[in-house]
Design an enzyme around this catalytic site. Structure first.
Site, PDB file in Angstrom:
ATOM      1  N   ASP A  30      14.792 -45.061   4.984  1.00  0.00           N
ATOM      2  CA  ASP A  30      15.040 -44.412   3.687  1.00  0.00           C
ATOM      3  C   ASP A  30      14.465 -45.233   2.532  1.00  0.00           C
ATOM      4  O   ASP A  30      14.450 -46.464   2.591  1.00  0.00           O
ATOM      5  CB  ASP A  30      16.556 -44.238   3.524  1.00  0.00           C
ATOM      6  N   ASN A  68      14.630 -31.738   6.024  1.00  0.00           N
ATOM      7  CA  ASN A  68      13.417 -32.124   5.273  1.00  0.00           C
ATOM      8  C   ASN A  68      12.440 -30.965   5.057  1.00  0.00           C
ATOM      9  O   ASN A  68      11.559 -31.052   4.196  1.00  0.00           O
ATOM     10  CB  ASN A  68      12.677 -33.278   5.965  1.00  0.00           C
TER      11      ASN A  68
HETATM   12  C1  FPP Z   1      12.945 -41.106   3.608  1.00  0.00           C
HETATM   13  O1  FPP Z   1      12.519 -41.539   2.343  1.00  0.00           O
HETATM   14  C2  FPP Z   1      11.822 -40.985   4.517  1.00  0.00           C
HETATM   15  C3  FPP Z   1      11.381 -39.814   5.071  1.00  0.00           C
HETATM   16  C4  FPP Z   1      12.008 -38.507   4.794  1.00  0.00           C
HETATM   17  C5  FPP Z   1      10.223 -39.776   5.943  1.00  0.00           C
HETATM   18  C6  FPP Z   1      10.057 -40.968   6.842  1.00  0.00           C
HETATM   19  C7  FPP Z   1       8.655 -41.067   7.169  1.00  0.00           C
HETATM   20  C8  FPP Z   1       7.952 -42.191   7.266  1.00  0.00           C
HETATM   21  C9  FPP Z   1       8.525 -43.561   7.200  1.00  0.00           C
HETATM   22  C10 FPP Z   1       6.513 -42.058   7.443  1.00  0.00           C
HETATM   23  C11 FPP Z   1       6.008 -42.668   8.673  1.00  0.00           C
HETATM   24  C12 FPP Z   1       6.472 -42.010   9.881  1.00  0.00           C
HETATM   25  C13 FPP Z   1       5.673 -41.353  10.698  1.00  0.00           C
HETATM   26  C14 FPP Z   1       6.156 -41.081  12.064  1.00  0.00           C
HETATM   27  C15 FPP Z   1       4.321 -40.949  10.315  1.00  0.00           C
HETATM   28  P1  FPP Z   1      12.756 -40.600   1.116  1.00  0.00           P
HETATM   29  O2  FPP Z   1      11.514 -39.829   0.894  1.00  0.00           O
HETATM   30  O3  FPP Z   1      13.990 -39.802   1.336  1.00  0.00           O
HETATM   31  O4  FPP Z   1      12.958 -41.670  -0.008  1.00  0.00           O
HETATM   32  P2  FPP Z   1      13.891 -41.570  -1.279  1.00  0.00           P
HETATM   33  O5  FPP Z   1      15.300 -41.456  -0.765  1.00  0.00           O
HETATM   34  O6  FPP Z   1      13.633 -42.848  -2.004  1.00  0.00           O
HETATM   35  O7  FPP Z   1      13.436 -40.358  -2.049  1.00  0.00           O
END
Ligand code: FPP
Length: 231
Positions: A10, A58
């Protein structure tokens, strides 16, 4: 040492925002962090790593972020296949893989097949994954088996549910790590994480790496796991 570590990656969006960049910039940096943690697992002898890359929730994110994540996943699979081979690591997927564009599904299947013989470690990506959806899918299978006369409703127990989860051969996670300071499970491995130790760190996922992972392992080693028994 935990055998299975699961991670809620996250903070990519906030990391990008702090730099005045679009969210996908944070996801790209997140993919680099993921490689670091995968290599740390091999270094420290953690056999199984499961990461929450895309939840059932998501899909409601803006279309450009979703398509950016799909492209990133495709690129990640193509570029990291070598890392999986070098580290004798098998790729698995948990979740509703059928929800993904056919090109992504095909690439996932290709890399899963190409790495299926590796036995040193397993790398599980949770994609279109939701803990409630997984339990509901298991319940649906139980209902089908009962209706077909293959399963006596009176015989439905925890083992009957566990054996119908997406990856029944993977042991439950011993440790769940969540980055970015949030202290929630957010529908991740609800059944499997029943007895997992939880580790929360304020570090945003793109800044996470071997040192933070080692800190989580050290904290895990200091804890006394009782599984409901007395001291
Ligand atoms: C949460 O951060 C992350 C995600 C929803 C996606 C996770 C994906 C990756 C780490 C990319 C790499 C993985 C692969 C398999 C290509 P957020 O966007 O919710 O962050 P925030 O809470 O700060 O908005």
């Amino acid at each position: 040492m935990p055998r299975h570590v699961a991670v809620i990656m996250d903070g990519n969006g906030r990391w990008a925002k702090e730099r005045g960049k679009p969210r996908i910039f944070g996801h790209r940096a997140g993919a680099d962090a993921l490689e670091r943690v995968l290599l740390a697992c091999r270094k420290f002898g953690v056999e199984i790593l499961t990461v929450y890359a895309f939840s059932t929730e998501n899909w409601i994110r803006p279309a450009d972020e979703v398509s950016g994540l799909m492209r990133l996943l495709l690129r990640f699979l193509k570029s990291k296949e070598k890392v999986l081979h070098e580290n004798e690591t098998r790729l698995r997927v948990t979740g509703r893989i059928g929800d993904f564009p056919s090109e992504v599904q095909a690439e996932l299947r290709r890399v899963m097949d190409a790495t299926a013989h590796h036995a040193r470690g397993q790398f599980v990506i949770a994609l279109s994954y939701g803990g409630r959806a997984e339990i509901a899918d298991a319940a649906k299978q139980i209902a089908r088996d009962a209706a077909a006369g293959r399963l006596d409703p009176e015989a439905v127990d925890e083992a009957a549910v566990a054996s119908r989860l997406y990856l029944p051969d993977i042991p439950d996670p011993d440790l769940v790590i969540r980055t970015s300071g949030e202290m929630r499970l957010s529908n991740f491995l609800l059944w499997e994480a029943s007895y997992a130790e939880l580790h929360f760190t304020p570090v945003l996922w793109p800044d996470f790496g071997e040192a933070g992972f080692k800190e989580a392992l050290d904290e895990y080693a200091r804890r006394n796991r009782r599984f409901g028994a007395s001291q």
